[in-house]
Design a protein around this motif. Structure first.
Motif, short mmCIF file in Angstrom:
data_model
loop_
_atom_site.label_atom_id
_atom_site.label_comp_id
_atom_site.label_asym_id
_atom_site.label_seq_id
_atom_site.Cartn_x
_atom_site.Cartn_y
_atom_site.Cartn_z
N GLU A 1 0.77 -1.34 -0.09
CA GLU A 1 0.00 -0.14 0.01
C GLU A 1 0.73 1.41 -0.21
OE1 GLU A 1 -1.53 -2.52 3.28
OE2 GLU A 1 -3.45 -1.27 3.04
N GLU A 2 1.96 1.16 0.84
CA GLU A 2 2.73 2.33 0.78
C GLU A 2 3.29 2.91 -0.66
OE1 GLU A 2 3.07 -0.18 2.81
OE2 GLU A 2 2.81 0.68 4.63
N LEU A 3 3.71 1.93 -1.39
CA LEU A 3 4.17 2.32 -2.67
C LEU A 3 3.00 2.97 -3.59
CD1 LEU A 3 6.37 2.05 -4.85
CD2 LEU A 3 5.63 -0.19 -5.53
N VAL A 4 1.86 2.22 -3.41
CA VAL A 4 0.85 3.07 -4.12
C VAL A 4 0.60 4.72 -3.69
CG1 VAL A 4 -2.00 2.97 -4.42
CG2 VAL A 4 -0.45 0.77 -4.64
N LEU A 5 0.66 4.79 -2.56
CA LEU A 5 0.79 6.01 -1.82
C LEU A 5 1.86 6.77 -2.56
CD1 LEU A 5 -0.86 7.76 0.51
CD2 LEU A 5 -1.54 5.24 0.34
N ALA A 6 2.94 6.51 -2.41
CA ALA A 6 4.08 7.16 -3.01
C ALA A 6 3.82 7.47 -4.27
CB ALA A 6 5.41 6.55 -2.66
N ARG A 7 3.52 6.54 -5.08
CA ARG A 7 3.39 6.94 -6.58
C ARG A 7 2.11 7.95 -6.80
NH1 ARG A 7 3.22 0.67 -8.70
NH2 ARG A 7 5.41 0.21 -9.00
N GLU A 8 1.13 7.79 -6.00
CA GLU A 8 0.05 8.72 -6.46
C GLU A 8 0.29 10.19 -5.89
OE1 GLU A 8 -2.64 8.25 -8.16
OE2 GLU A 8 -2.20 6.38 -8.32
N VAL A 9 1.11 10.33 -4.89
CA VAL A 9 1.63 11.54 -4.47
C VAL A 9 2.52 12.17 -5.34
CG1 VAL A 9 2.92 12.67 -2.59
CG2 VAL A 9 1.18 10.97 -1.94
N PHE A 10 3.60 11.41 -6.00
CA PHE A 10 4.42 11.69 -6.96
C PHE A 10 3.69 12.26 -8.18
CE2 PHE A 10 7.44 10.74 -10.61
CZ PHE A 10 8.39 11.67 -10.01
N ARG A 11 2.81 11.52 -8.66
CA ARG A 11 2.00 11.91 -9.62
C ARG A 11 1.45 13.14 -9.52
NH1 ARG A 11 -0.23 6.07 -10.23
NH2 ARG A 11 1.67 4.98 -11.32
N LYS A 12 0.81 13.25 -8.31
CA LYS A 12 0.07 14.36 -8.09
C LYS A 12 1.02 15.78 -8.14
CE LYS A 12 -3.21 16.63 -4.86
NZ LYS A 12 -4.29 16.97 -6.03
N LEU A 13 2.02 15.52 -7.44
CA LEU A 13 3.00 16.57 -7.31
C LEU A 13 3.85 16.96 -8.68
CD1 LEU A 13 2.52 16.31 -4.40
CD2 LEU A 13 4.72 16.93 -3.94
N THR A 14 3.71 15.98 -9.53
CA THR A 14 4.50 16.36 -10.75
C THR A 14 3.51 16.78 -11.84
OG1 THR A 14 4.32 13.98 -11.28
CG2 THR A 14 6.40 14.99 -10.65
N ALA A 15 2.18 16.44 -11.62
CA ALA A 15 1.23 16.85 -12.64
C ALA A 15 0.86 18.47 -12.44
CB ALA A 15 -0.16 16.04 -12.51
N ASN A 16 0.88 18.74 -11.25
CA ASN A 16 0.43 20.33 -11.07
C ASN A 16 1.31 20.99 -9.88
OD1 ASN A 16 -0.99 19.72 -8.32
ND2 ASN A 16 -2.62 18.81 -9.93
#
Ligand code: ADP
Length: 392
Positions: free
Chosen positions: A377-392
């Motif tokens: 689950e932690e990896l899913v979190l890290a990936r979503e956070v990274f995607r959110k921060l790099t998208a905007n």
């Protein structure tokens, strides 16, 4: 970018620090604390430990903190952990008493202690935002529905990881890509349908049906109190039992809440423990209540899995994850017993050999692949956070 994933329990704090970039992801540090009374103290201690251990030269290098928030009133998805999130968590604090107050407190502490990092919340309900309405609606009067009483579903990060990983293991990179980008691009049907039933069996448990990488339904409903029997929570219970138990046993609403959240589940059934290892040891020694507790868990897992088998119209993969699902071959074998007609056949040796690692445990001639996939689950979190921060 360094992304810290914070996992907050009512008396625990666990963390994992990731280095994330477009092409690479790895864990820099991890740790945890039990019997936590003051989140501020342990958060500071964790940040000190990361600095001293060299995972970061200064805590200000941490770009974001991700929180696996459970249930928000009128809010879901992957969002900045701002006042709206705190309000949404507090608005449903009674529905998720073991989770929401801890996350609200932890988010407040992090924003104070580490103001330079962007705080992001990924709700566990996010994975269920495309579930068909017929599978989320309770047959309650409209006013109940309007008050937010519906099926939400939890363990979203865990089941999303299974959606991605099972598609990869089946060689369906098209579906794996859809599952990975689900929160950015929404669901999409690519090629032949891919149908998965995912059993997350751990301290709390749920079964989710997944089609083309997106959930079509799950065993948990309005609160994390529903679905399969859990460690010490009751799981599904007829609504008629509550007023009856109140009168017949002379229990107040608070007594009933405590008993159903702390004295139910495996603990309530067995009268021995909320840990499956101890219940299994008692069953093997001939204890009847322990046998019944495990039989109920298996029965309920099969009941939910079978409902998704019908909704999906067939199955390509059947998966087990989390503490119980990963480590108990006897339970996996009991859940899969007699399902050859439906294409599910376990290889007893592969199953027996698999504890806590990723493996295919189906027989060579099984039409459905059966996998054990360790929770991430932690990896899913890290990936979503990274995607959110790099998208905007
Ligand atoms: P949580 O939902 O609290 O994150 P986990 O997914 O870690 O919990 O599952 C915890 C449960 O998994 C324990 O209560 C225990 O029943 C079971 N479990 C954990 N490790 C093992 C093991 N090595 N062997 C058998 N069962 C285990």
């Amino acid at each position: 970018m360094k992304v810290l994933v914070a996992n907050l329990g009512s008396t625990s704090f666990k963390y994992r620090l990731f280095e994330m970039s477009a092409g690479e992801e790895h864990v820099l540090a991890e740790g945890g604390y039990e019997r936590v009374e003051d989140y501020g103290a342990v958060i500071n201690d964790a940040l000190d430990t990361m600095e001293k251990g060299g995972a970061v030269s200064s805590r200000s290098e941490i770009g974001a903190v991700g929180f696996k928030t459970v249930l928000g009133r009128n809010l879901s998805g992957c969002v900045d952990a701002d006042e709206k999130v705190l309000e949404a968590l507090e608005g449903f604090a009674e529905v998720a008493p073991a989770h929401n107050p801890a996350y609200a407190a932890g988010i407040r502490q992090f924003r104070e202690i580490l103001p330079s990092a962007r705080a992001v919340a990924l709700f566990e309900t996010a994975f269920y935002q495309w579930v068909p309405e017929a599978a989320t609606r309770y047959a309650v009067p409209e006013s109940w529905h309007a008050a937010g009483i519906r099926r939400y579903g939890f363990h979203g990060a865990s089941h999303k990881f299974i959606a991605e990983r099972s598609a990869e293991l089946l060689g369906r990179d098209d579906v794996a890509a859809v599952a990975r980008g689900l929160y950015q691009s929404g669901p999409r049907e690519v090629g032949q349908p891919l149908r998965v039933v995912s059993c997350h069996l751990g301290g709390s448990s749920s079964v989710t049906g997944i089609r083309y990488g997106a959930a079509i339904g799950t065993s948990m409903g309005f609160s994390p109190q529903s679905g399969l029997p859990q460690n010490n929570r009751v799981g599904d219970l007829d609504s008629g039992a509550i007023p009856y138990a109140g009168k017949a046993l002379g229990l107040s609403m608070a007594d009933m809440e405590r008993q159903l959240t702390k004295e139910g589940g495996l603990l309530g059934l067995s009268g021995i423990s909320n840990d499956i290892r101890e219940v299994k040891a008692a069953r093997d020694a001939g204890d009847e209540k322990a046998r019944l507790a495990l039989d109920v868990l298996v029965h309920e897992t099969r009941r939910w899995a079978s409902s998704f088998l019908f909704s999906l119209g067939g199955l390509d993969a059947f998966t087990f994850t989390a503490g119980i699902g990963e480590n108990n071959p006897w339970l996996r074998s009991a859940v899969c017993e007699g399902l050859e007609e439906f294409g599910v056949k376990i290889d007893p040796e592969r199953n027996e050999a698999c504890k806590g690692v990723e493996a295919e445990i189906s027989a060579a001639d099984s039409k459905v692949k059966v996998y054990v996939i360790p929770a991430n689950e932690e990896l899913v979190l890290a990936r979503e956070v990274f995607r959110k921060l790099t998208a905007n």
